[in-house]
Scaffold this motif. Structure first.
Motif, PDB file in Angstrom:
ATOM      1  N   UNK A   1       0.773  -1.297   0.214  1.00 15.36           N
ATOM      2  CA  UNK A   1       0.154  -0.055  -0.186  1.00 15.36           C
ATOM      3  C   UNK A   1       0.813   1.315  -0.026  1.00 15.36           C
ATOM      4  N   UNK A   2       0.350   2.309  -0.746  1.00  9.96           N
ATOM      5  CA  UNK A   2       1.085   3.577  -0.675  1.00  9.96           C
ATOM      6  C   UNK A   2      -0.070   4.654  -0.532  1.00  9.96           C
ATOM      7  N   UNK A   3       0.381   5.584   0.443  1.00  7.14           N
ATOM      8  CA  UNK A   3      -0.947   6.366   0.549  1.00  7.14           C
ATOM      9  C   UNK A   3      -0.223   7.964   0.285  1.00  7.14           C
ATOM     10  N   UNK A   4      -0.942   8.589  -0.461  1.00 10.17           N
ATOM     11  CA  UNK A   4      -0.345   9.988  -0.958  1.00 10.17           C
ATOM     12  C   UNK A   4      -1.178  11.137  -0.442  1.00 10.17           C
ATOM     13  N   UNK A   5      -0.507  12.293   0.145  1.00 11.53           N
ATOM     14  CA  UNK A   5      -1.211  13.432   0.492  1.00 11.53           C
ATOM     15  C   UNK A   5      -0.369  14.642  -0.048  1.00 11.53           C
ATOM     16  N   UNK A   6      -1.345  15.731  -0.350  1.00 14.31           N
ATOM     17  CA  UNK A   6      -0.423  16.974  -0.796  1.00 14.31           C
ATOM     18  C   UNK A   6       0.173  17.420   0.813  1.00 14.31           C
ATOM     19  N   UNK A   7       1.249  17.984   0.693  1.00  9.75           N
ATOM     20  CA  UNK A   7       1.722  18.343   2.012  1.00  9.75           C
ATOM     21  C   UNK A   7       1.548  19.850   2.601  1.00  9.75           C
ATOM     22  N   UNK A   8       0.632  20.623   1.888  1.00  5.69           N
ATOM     23  CA  UNK A   8       0.493  21.807   2.476  1.00  5.69           C
ATOM     24  C   UNK A   8      -0.974  22.239   2.267  1.00  5.69           C
ATOM     25  N   UNK A   9      -1.587  22.972   3.102  1.00  8.45           N
ATOM     26  CA  UNK A   9      -2.987  23.665   2.540  1.00  8.45           C
ATOM     27  C   UNK A   9      -3.099  24.872   3.531  1.00  8.45           C
ATOM     28  N   UNK A  10      -3.550  26.014   2.853  1.00  7.28           N
ATOM     29  CA  UNK A  10      -3.693  27.058   3.630  1.00  7.28           C
ATOM     30  C   UNK A  10      -5.068  27.648   3.358  1.00  7.28           C
ATOM     31  N   UNK A  11      -5.773  28.199   4.305  1.00 10.23           N
ATOM     32  CA  UNK A  11      -7.299  28.582   4.005  1.00 10.23           C
ATOM     33  C   UNK A  11      -7.387  29.831   5.198  1.00 10.23           C
ATOM     34  N   UNK A  12      -8.465  30.562   4.733  1.00 10.13           N
ATOM     35  CA  UNK A  12      -8.657  31.519   5.912  1.00 10.13           C
ATOM     36  C   UNK A  12      -9.916  30.900   6.720  1.00 10.13           C
ATOM     37  N   UNK A  13      -9.770  31.595   8.186  1.00 14.88           N
ATOM     38  CA  UNK A  13     -10.876  31.220   8.979  1.00 14.88           C
ATOM     39  C   UNK A  13     -12.184  31.533   8.463  1.00 14.88           C
ATOM     40  N   UNK A  14     -12.886  30.609   8.671  1.00 17.77           N
ATOM     41  CA  UNK A  14     -14.488  30.563   8.077  1.00 17.77           C
ATOM     42  C   UNK A  14     -14.658  29.710   6.976  1.00 17.77           C
ATOM     43  N   UNK A  15     -13.643  29.537   6.145  1.00 15.90           N
ATOM     44  CA  UNK A  15     -13.561  29.098   4.980  1.00 15.90           C
ATOM     45  C   UNK A  15     -13.690  27.457   5.262  1.00 15.90           C
ATOM     46  N   UNK A  16     -14.146  26.547   4.380  1.00 13.30           N
ATOM     47  CA  UNK A  16     -14.063  25.390   4.397  1.00 13.30           C
ATOM     48  C   UNK A  16     -12.592  24.843   3.681  1.00 13.30           C
TER      49      UNK A  16
END
Lengths: 114, 113
Positions: B2-17
């Motif tokens: 098994x290999x599991x991949x994810x993006x490393x970074x995510x930036x959002x503003x407070x209140x957003x999804x």
């Protein structure tokens, strides 16, 4: 209560010291695990105990010695460690070791080897 | 294996999804988990989904599973600064005897006020 308790939270030890990390759970889980996590990396499995018997040793050096005195306790004995062994050591537990059983983690013990 | 991949970074503003994505390779992975790790802390189980489900909702968290594409996502509604952490996707097989979790590398979520 899904709690896995680990002590100590922080440990600094010299390369000639002998120390132990302790883990406790009272959820009635019969599988317990040790994971090692280096900075900015995912956890890596070290050992699995099932019904107090060691069932998996992921080729971990003998300077790490696990022990499961009873179904609620898991220890990791440390001796002659190297600086590269510095990491977060996470204990976890689940009902059994079969896949599909949710694994609950403790807060970890931060180990620094000097 | 098994290999599991994810993006490393995510930036959002407070209140957003926030939507954190994960892909896995082993179609026999039957249990998929999301763990949250705050700085200096252990792993907190957020939620999990079985492969016979498409969606699971738990308060602000929604997990979507596309088994055909082997794609898993975690949506956090009304993201708060307290949601800033690293989120790990993990997979395991029912038939696996180890109970071992295969982790992705983790996605660091930063929430800006």
């Amino acid at each position: 209560d899904t709690e896995v308790t680990q002590t100590p939270k922080h440990l600094v030890m010299g390369m000639t010291n002998k120390k132990s990390l302790k883990c406790e759970q009272h959820m009635g889980h019969r599988a317990m695990y040790w994971y090692k996590q280096k900075a900015k990396k995912p956890p890596e499995l070290m050992f699995v105990y099932s019904y107090e018997k060691l069932s998996i040793n992921e080729s971990v050096p003998s300077r790490f010695s696990p022990e499961c005195p009873n179904s609620s306790l898991l220890n990791l004995h440390l001796h002659a460690l190297q600086p590269e062994d510095s990491a977060l050591y996470l204990c976890a537990s689940s009902w059994t070791r079969e896949g599909g059983n949710t694994i609950y983690f403790g807060e970890g013990s931060w180990l620094t080897v000097v | 294996g098994e290999d599991v991949e994810q993006s490393l970074f995510l930036s959002v503003r407070e209140g957003d999804s926030s939507v954190i994505n994960c892909t896995y390779t082993d179609s026999s992975s039957t249990y998929l988990y999301w763990y949250k790790q705050e700085p200096g802390a252990g792993l907190q189980l957020l939620t999990y989904i079985f492969s016979n489900m498409d969606m699971k909702q738990d308060q602000r968290l929604t997990v979507l599973l596309n088994k055909k594409d082997k794609h898993l996502s975690l949506r956090i509604a009304d993201t708060q600064t307290g949601d800033s952490a690293i989120y790990f996707c993990a997979a395991t097989n029912y038939g696996g005897s180890q109970g071992n979790l295969i982790f992705g590398k983790g996605t660091k979520l930063s929430v800006k006020p």
